[in-house]
Structure formats: structure tokens, C-alpha cells
Design a protein around this motif. Structure first.
Motif, mmCIF file in Angstrom:
data_model
loop_
_atom_site.group_PDB
_atom_site.id
_atom_site.type_symbol
_atom_site.label_atom_id
_atom_site.label_comp_id
_atom_site.label_asym_id
_atom_site.label_seq_id
_atom_site.Cartn_x
_atom_site.Cartn_y
_atom_site.Cartn_z
ATOM 1 N N GLY A 136 0.789 -1.230 0.000
ATOM 2 C CA GLY A 136 0.000 0.000 0.000
ATOM 3 C C GLY A 136 0.818 1.275 0.000
ATOM 4 N N ASN A 137 1.891 1.296 0.769
ATOM 5 C CA ASN A 137 2.708 2.514 0.813
ATOM 6 C C ASN A 137 3.385 2.792 -0.519
ATOM 7 O OD1 ASN A 137 2.029 3.131 3.446
ATOM 8 N ND2 ASN A 137 3.769 2.021 4.308
ATOM 9 N N TYR A 138 3.789 1.735 -1.220
ATOM 10 C CA TYR A 138 4.406 1.922 -2.538
ATOM 11 C C TYR A 138 3.376 2.465 -3.532
ATOM 12 C CZ TYR A 138 7.860 -1.194 -0.440
ATOM 13 O OH TYR A 138 8.775 -1.769 0.389
ATOM 14 N N ALA A 139 2.198 1.870 -3.534
ATOM 15 C CA ALA A 139 1.142 2.315 -4.449
ATOM 16 C C ALA A 139 0.686 3.732 -4.120
ATOM 17 C CB ALA A 139 -0.040 1.353 -4.405
ATOM 18 N N LEU A 140 0.596 4.042 -2.839
ATOM 19 C CA LEU A 140 0.191 5.379 -2.417
ATOM 20 C C LEU A 140 1.199 6.426 -2.882
ATOM 21 C CD1 LEU A 140 -1.666 7.270 -0.796
ATOM 22 C CD2 LEU A 140 -0.282 6.732 1.218
ATOM 23 N N ALA A 141 2.477 6.160 -2.665
ATOM 24 C CA ALA A 141 3.508 7.112 -3.080
ATOM 25 C C ALA A 141 3.502 7.295 -4.600
ATOM 26 C CB ALA A 141 4.884 6.635 -2.612
ATOM 27 N N ALA A 142 3.372 6.207 -5.324
ATOM 28 C CA ALA A 142 3.350 6.289 -6.785
ATOM 29 C C ALA A 142 2.138 7.086 -7.260
ATOM 30 C CB ALA A 142 3.350 4.892 -7.394
ATOM 31 N N ALA A 143 0.975 6.787 -6.704
ATOM 32 C CA ALA A 143 -0.251 7.475 -7.122
ATOM 33 C C ALA A 143 -0.193 8.961 -6.796
ATOM 34 C CB ALA A 143 -1.474 6.834 -6.468
ATOM 35 N N ARG A 144 0.322 9.295 -5.624
ATOM 36 C CA ARG A 144 0.446 10.708 -5.262
ATOM 37 C C ARG A 144 1.346 11.432 -6.261
ATOM 38 N NH1 ARG A 144 0.569 12.287 0.373
ATOM 39 N NH2 ARG A 144 0.991 14.326 -0.519
ATOM 40 N N GLY A 145 2.439 10.801 -6.662
ATOM 41 C CA GLY A 145 3.333 11.412 -7.649
ATOM 42 C C GLY A 145 2.678 11.544 -9.009
ATOM 43 N N LEU A 146 1.870 10.562 -9.384
ATOM 44 C CA LEU A 146 1.214 10.578 -10.690
ATOM 45 C C LEU A 146 0.061 11.576 -10.764
ATOM 46 C CD1 LEU A 146 1.203 6.721 -11.220
ATOM 47 C CD2 LEU A 146 2.419 8.395 -12.650
ATOM 48 N N MET A 147 -0.448 12.020 -9.635
ATOM 49 C CA MET A 147 -1.560 12.972 -9.629
ATOM 50 C C MET A 147 -1.158 14.323 -10.218
ATOM 51 S SD MET A 147 -4.349 11.543 -8.537
ATOM 52 C CE MET A 147 -5.481 12.695 -7.769
ATOM 53 N N ASP A 148 0.135 14.601 -10.289
ATOM 54 C CA ASP A 148 0.598 15.854 -10.889
ATOM 55 C C ASP A 148 0.552 15.825 -12.411
ATOM 56 O OD1 ASP A 148 1.086 17.010 -8.437
ATOM 57 O OD2 ASP A 148 3.208 16.452 -8.408
ATOM 58 N N ALA A 157 -4.376 4.858 -11.131
ATOM 59 C CA ALA A 157 -4.442 3.661 -10.282
ATOM 60 C C ALA A 157 -3.669 2.497 -10.908
ATOM 61 C CB ALA A 157 -5.898 3.270 -10.028
ATOM 62 N N ARG A 158 -3.875 2.271 -12.192
ATOM 63 C CA ARG A 158 -3.165 1.163 -12.864
ATOM 64 C C ARG A 158 -1.650 1.374 -12.850
ATOM 65 N NH1 ARG A 158 -5.897 -2.583 -15.852
ATOM 66 N NH2 ARG A 158 -8.129 -2.237 -16.163
ATOM 67 N N ARG A 159 -1.219 2.586 -13.137
ATOM 68 C CA ARG A 159 0.223 2.848 -13.162
ATOM 69 C C ARG A 159 0.828 2.733 -11.758
ATOM 70 N NH1 ARG A 159 4.723 1.800 -14.457
ATOM 71 N NH2 ARG A 159 6.275 3.430 -14.630
ATOM 72 N N ALA A 160 0.107 3.215 -10.754
ATOM 73 C CA ALA A 160 0.581 3.101 -9.371
ATOM 74 C C ALA A 160 0.723 1.634 -8.971
ATOM 75 C CB ALA A 160 -0.365 3.820 -8.416
ATOM 76 N N MET A 161 -0.205 0.793 -9.416
ATOM 77 C CA MET A 161 -0.127 -0.638 -9.112
ATOM 78 C C MET A 161 1.049 -1.283 -9.845
ATOM 79 S SD MET A 161 -2.295 -1.485 -6.807
ATOM 80 C CE MET A 161 -2.289 -3.262 -6.985
ATOM 81 N N GLU A 162 1.311 -0.851 -11.068
ATOM 82 C CA GLU A 162 2.477 -1.365 -11.806
ATOM 83 C C GLU A 162 3.764 -1.054 -11.044
ATOM 84 O OE1 GLU A 162 2.590 0.275 -15.748
ATOM 85 O OE2 GLU A 162 0.617 -0.545 -16.271
ATOM 86 N N ILE A 163 3.869 0.168 -10.562
ATOM 87 C CA ILE A 163 5.059 0.574 -9.818
ATOM 88 C C ILE A 163 5.179 -0.227 -8.528
ATOM 89 C CG2 ILE A 163 6.117 2.499 -8.550
ATOM 90 C CD1 ILE A 163 4.899 4.336 -10.811
ATOM 91 N N ALA A 164 4.084 -0.374 -7.804
ATOM 92 C CA ALA A 164 4.110 -1.150 -6.550
ATOM 93 C C ALA A 164 4.538 -2.591 -6.817
ATOM 94 C CB ALA A 164 2.741 -1.105 -5.874
#
Length: 182
Positions: A136-148, A157-164
Motif C-alpha cells: 500500500g505505501n508503494y502504491a500510495l507514493a506512486a499514485a500521489r506522484g502521478l496525480m501531478d 491507479a493502474r500505473r501506481a499498481m504497476e510501480i508497486a
């Protein structure tokens, strides 16, 4: 004998009037054994005709019990997700049987978005992104970065899950994705 189970990452992203909840499919026993790679941890519920999407981390049986209880709370308070989540969290924390359930939920109706825990918490994310589970922390950090950047809720969401999945050994790329709202 206690079995150490890991292997859930759920992320939820609210963007452009829609909410996307994505979850991986991995269930891992201990530190080395993948027991299942295609578990479905994101579900669409329709209590009283009002659609809700929920993702869960933790014990599957416990999560299913909580989802049933949430549906009952939503039936009692149709269209009032916050009220139903608070009622569930209260019961979860105070009921003798429910108190021992080990799971966490992300719940959304496409407008509201909450994390519900057994500690009595009903949390609404501050930045329109939340995540739970082993990765969850990996996906959260990725998603927060992608929101920009660009992209709708599902893309983020999909990209954040790929990164996690690239970072966390308890997360795989076999996703279940549900989008609601808009």
C-alpha cells in the motif's frame, strides 16, 4: 500455529468526478510462497440499488464478513456511505466477534472515499488517493506522484499498481479494477 499471510495491495484514486479502485491478485504465505496469483480483492456491491466499490486487505473470510455487514448498514441507510461506514466501524470495534476480524477496507460510492479499519477509523484521504495492504505505501507514493500528471483515475491507479508490483514482492500485476462515478 499462526500462518503469516501477506500479499495485497489496494489503491483508490479520485479524479475527474470518478473513483477507481485497483487491487492485485497475489496471496503469499510467509516470505517465499505465492499461494494464489489471481485473487479478486476489489468488488462491486449494489445494496438497495446504490452502487459501491470496495477493496480489502487482510483475511479474506474476515473481509467477506465485513462486506456483508457493510451491505446491511447500507441497506439501513441507503445512499449514505459515510453513515454506513461509521456504523460498521463502531460495530467492528465494539462487537465481541467482529473485534477479532483482521482486514481493512477501502470503500467508495464514486463521490465519497473512505478507509475503514477495526480500530474504529473511518478515514477520508486528504489528497484523493489512498492505499492499503502489504504494498500500500508503494502504491500510495506512486499514485500521489502521478496525480501531478495527465491521466484519469483509472490510468493513475493502474500505473501506481504497476510501480508497486515492481517494488513489493507481495504485490503482482494481476489486477482487478473497478471505476465508479461520473
Amino acid at each position: 500455529m499462526t500462518t503469516d499471510w501477506h500479499g495485497t495491495t489496494i489503491v483508490a484514486v479520485r479524479r475527474g468526478g470518478r473513483v477507481c479502485v485497483a487491487g492485485d491478485g497475489q496471496v503469499t504465505q510467509g516470505q517465499a510462497t505465492v499461494m494464489k496469483g489471481n485473487a479478486r480483492k476489489v468488488r462491486r456491491l449494489s445494496p438497495g440499488g446504490h452502487e459501491v466499490v470496495a477493496g480489502f486487505a487482510g483475511s479474506t473470510a474476515d473481509a467477506f464478513t465485513l462486506l456483508e455487514k457493510l451491505e446491511a448498514k447500507l441497506d439501513a441507510a441507503p445512499g449514505q456511505l459515510a453513515r454506513a461506514c461509521v456504523a460498521l466501524a463502531k460495530d467492528w470495534r465494539t462487537d465481541k466477534m467482529l473485534r477479532n476480524l483482521e482486514a481493512m477496507l477501502i470503500v467508495t460510492d464514486g463521490t465519497d472515499l473512505f478507509v475503514v479499519t477495526g480500530n474504529g477509523d473511518v478515514l477520508e484521504p486528504q489528497h484523493d488517493v489512498t492505499a492499503i495492504g502489504s504494498g500500500g505505501n508503494y502504491a500510495l507514493a506512486a499514485a500521489r506522484g502521478l496525480m501531478d500528471g495527465d491521466g484519469d483515475a483509472e490510468h493513475v491507479a493502474r500505473r501506481a499498481m504497476e510501480i508497486a508490483a515492481e517494488i513489493c514482492v507481495y504485490t503482482n500485476g494481476n489486477l482487478t479494477v473497478e471505476t465508479i462515478g461520473g
